[in-house]
Scaffold this active site. Structure first.
Site, short mmCIF file in Angstrom:
data_model
loop_
_atom_site.label_atom_id
_atom_site.label_comp_id
_atom_site.label_asym_id
_atom_site.label_seq_id
_atom_site.Cartn_x
_atom_site.Cartn_y
_atom_site.Cartn_z
N TRP A 10 0.82 -1.22 0.00
CA TRP A 10 0.00 0.00 0.00
C TRP A 10 0.84 1.26 0.00
CZ3 TRP A 10 -4.41 -0.73 4.13
CH2 TRP A 10 -5.14 -1.89 3.83
N LYS A 11 2.13 1.13 0.28
CA LYS A 11 2.97 2.32 0.47
C LYS A 11 2.32 3.20 1.55
CE LYS A 11 4.13 1.89 -4.35
NZ LYS A 11 4.85 2.44 -5.46
N HIS A 92 12.92 -1.98 -1.35
CA HIS A 92 12.06 -1.37 -2.37
C HIS A 92 12.80 -0.18 -2.98
CE1 HIS A 92 8.72 0.72 -4.26
NE2 HIS A 92 8.03 -0.42 -4.17
N GLU A 94 11.90 2.66 -3.84
CA GLU A 94 11.62 3.98 -3.24
C GLU A 94 12.50 4.21 -2.02
OE1 GLU A 94 7.35 3.62 -2.90
OE2 GLU A 94 7.17 3.75 -5.08
N GLU A 164 11.41 -5.51 -9.78
CA GLU A 164 10.59 -4.32 -9.97
C GLU A 164 11.39 -3.27 -10.74
OE1 GLU A 164 7.17 -3.95 -6.99
OE2 GLU A 164 8.90 -2.98 -6.11
N GLY A 170 4.49 2.56 -10.56
CA GLY A 170 3.60 3.70 -10.42
C GLY A 170 3.49 4.55 -11.68
N SER A 209 3.32 -1.56 -12.15
CA SER A 209 2.11 -1.31 -12.93
C SER A 209 1.36 -2.58 -13.34
CB SER A 209 2.44 -0.44 -14.15
OG SER A 209 2.92 0.84 -13.73
N GLY A 230 1.35 -2.40 -6.32
CA GLY A 230 1.27 -1.13 -5.61
C GLY A 230 -0.10 -0.50 -5.78
N GLY A 231 -0.23 0.37 -6.80
CA GLY A 231 -1.47 1.14 -7.00
C GLY A 231 -2.73 0.29 -6.99
C1 PEP Z 1 5.36 -1.12 -5.97
O1 PEP Z 1 5.32 -0.06 -5.37
O2 PEP Z 1 6.01 -2.05 -5.49
C2 PEP Z 1 4.63 -1.24 -7.22
C3 PEP Z 1 4.84 -2.27 -7.97
O3 PEP Z 1 3.77 -0.20 -7.55
P1 PEP Z 1 2.76 -0.13 -8.82
O4 PEP Z 1 2.04 -1.45 -8.87
O5 PEP Z 1 1.85 1.01 -8.49
O6 PEP Z 1 3.61 0.11 -10.01
#
Ligand code: PEP
Length: 247
Positions: A10-11, A92, A94, A164, A170, A209, A230-231
């Protein structure tokens, strides 16, 4: 045959009500994949309560690289264990970018997480610049090697790896199935050279994504064992559809 796994990250989003919404949505969904959600730390306690008696596991988004002590604001693996976590995302992109975490820091987190019987979800991935320079393989294997150097190859028998690509996170621009499979295959091939059994058993998730409309194609690839989401993990219906695509 490796079991598929879908983990929602969820971040810094969501709240305790979102846990309930996921519980209800997944209760109405037939699935065989393993599933976990990783809310922010402060919702873990409520999530543990809401997910009791379900087949949805709990995970955290990070852990300290120390066991305890004067580390203001950090959360230890022991604390996550006490909150009922099964998985802990580490490395991650980020956090690597915004918190300047090095691969060596990530390896220390890996140690702490496994020491408490939790499963590290080790994230690796290249930036767009690195991909354009033809460095993808070196970058992702390099990030993996730091953990293997610190913990040994056998430690990966109780871990999950997540590829990733930073440029896909994102952005709405997922890697193509071919791009993702190529990197997953190269990670598995590198692991094979170290330990064939570990390489064959390791779940390698794709993240970046993933949406209901591209999940099935990604998960059908030989070396893609599910997703780190994520999203779409903020939308119970979309997340459940992705879980179904993995089932
Ligand atoms: C993530 O933050 O690990 C991720 C994969 O985000 P998203 O699915 O939004 O790209």
């Amino acid at each position: 045959m490796r079991q598929k796994l879908v983990i929602g990250n969820w971040k810094m989003n969501g709240n305790a009500d979102l846990v309930v919404a996921h519980r209800e949505q997944l209760a109405d969904t037939a699935f065989t994949a393993e599933v976990a959600i990783c809310p922010p730390f402060v919702y873990l306690h409520a999530a543990q309560h809401h997910l009791a008696d379900t087949n949805v596991a709990l995970g955290a988004q990070d852990a300290s690289d120390h066991a305890e002590g004067a580390y203001t604001g950090q959360i230890s693996a022991q604390m996550l264990h006490e909150q009922g976590c099964k998985y802990v995302i580490i490395g991650h992109s980020e956090r690597r970018a915004m918190c300047a975490e090095t691969s060596e820091d990530v390896a220390e987190k890996f140690v702490q997480v496994q020491a408490k019987g939790l499963i590290p979800v080790l994230c690796v991935g290249e930036t767009l610049f690195q991909r354009e320079q033809g460095q993808t393989q070196d970058v992702v294997v390099g990030q993996l090697k730091a953990v293997v150097a610190r913990c040994g190859i056998k430690a990966l028998a109780k871990a999950v790896l997540a590829y990733e690509p930073v440029w896909a996170i994102g952005t709405g621009k997922a890697a193509s199935t071919e791009q993702a499979q190529e990197v997953h295959q190269s990670l598995r091939q590198w692991l094979h050279k170290q330990d064939a059994e570990v390489a064959e058993g390791l779940q390698i998730l794709y993240g970046g994504s993933v949406k209901p409309d591209n999940a099935a194609a990604l998960f059908s690839q030989k070396d893609i064992d599910g997703g780190l989401i994520g999203g779409a993990a903020l939308q119970p219906e979309a997340f459940a559809a992705i879980v179904q695509a993995a089932s």
